[in-house]
Design a protein around this motif. Sequence first.
Motif, mmCIF file in Angstrom:
data_model
loop_
_atom_site.group_PDB
_atom_site.id
_atom_site.type_symbol
_atom_site.label_atom_id
_atom_site.label_comp_id
_atom_site.label_asym_id
_atom_site.label_seq_id
_atom_site.Cartn_x
_atom_site.Cartn_y
_atom_site.Cartn_z
ATOM 1 N N ILE A 107 0.818 -1.166 0.024
ATOM 2 C CA ILE A 107 0.177 -0.180 -0.103
ATOM 3 C C ILE A 107 1.047 1.150 -0.102
ATOM 4 N N ARG A 108 1.989 1.145 0.863
ATOM 5 C CA ARG A 108 2.899 2.517 0.937
ATOM 6 C C ARG A 108 3.435 2.803 -0.207
ATOM 7 N N ALA A 167 2.439 1.818 -3.597
ATOM 8 C CA ALA A 167 1.628 2.108 -4.416
ATOM 9 C C ALA A 167 1.244 3.559 -4.349
ATOM 10 N N GLU A 168 1.044 4.051 -3.219
ATOM 11 C CA GLU A 168 0.928 5.651 -2.697
ATOM 12 C C GLU A 168 2.232 6.454 -3.281
ATOM 13 N N GLU A 169 3.332 6.131 -2.672
ATOM 14 C CA GLU A 169 4.396 6.847 -3.225
ATOM 15 C C GLU A 169 4.726 6.692 -4.641
ATOM 16 N N SER A 224 2.514 6.669 -6.985
ATOM 17 C CA SER A 224 1.261 7.117 -7.846
ATOM 18 C C SER A 224 0.539 5.919 -8.388
ATOM 19 N N SER A 239 -2.456 2.445 -8.637
ATOM 20 C CA SER A 239 -3.539 1.760 -7.677
ATOM 21 C C SER A 239 -3.048 0.868 -7.058
ATOM 22 N N PHE A 240 -3.577 0.528 -6.016
ATOM 23 C CA PHE A 240 -3.174 -0.592 -5.324
ATOM 24 C C PHE A 240 -3.217 -2.026 -6.134
ATOM 25 N N HIS A 286 -0.387 -2.258 -8.406
ATOM 26 C CA HIS A 286 0.979 -2.485 -7.972
ATOM 27 C C HIS A 286 0.669 -4.093 -7.365
#
Length: 178
Positions: free
Chosen positions: A117-118, A120-122, A124, A126-127, A130
């Motif tokens: 999750i981290r 994917a956010e870093e 940009s 989608s969950f 990734h």
Amino acid sequence: MPLPCDLIQSFEAENWPLDEDDLKNLADRLFNLALASVLNEEVELEIPEATSLEISLLYTDDGHIQELNRDFRGKDKPTNVLSFPDTPLSNEALAQSAAWQEPLFLGDIAIAKETLIREAEEQSKSFEDHLSHLLLHGILHLVGYDHIEDDEAEEMEALEIKLLAKMGIDNPYQSGDS
């Protein structure tokens, strides 16, 4: 001939953004893409009737994957995905599996929820995109790919990019900053 695979899922971490059925469907799709590519391009396998494959998928947390990473790779930190190949995909292994009427166990894959999750956010992403990349990466390890040497890494990354594109997923190695 299609080669069925039983994907055995285990959950140590709860509250994944996708439910168990969606995770299984995604892993099934990725496995079939990877296997079709391997069978079409890399390996000439003689597949006996009634042969099947088996993979174990562990959806875990950073704490447990850190333990696995420390115990099996000597790296005491969490990581996103680990693969533990068991039986190499070969004509001999398929014949033996068919003779025993047991699935050929390719190995285990562990995925860490928090790191996934981290990242994917870093990045940009989608969950699901990734996760697809990491599952495919793990599956390719189980069917014989590696990235220790530069040429192996280029081959594995190129295949990942090609197979993810078939699912409408952008090149995971391309930065969104350019």
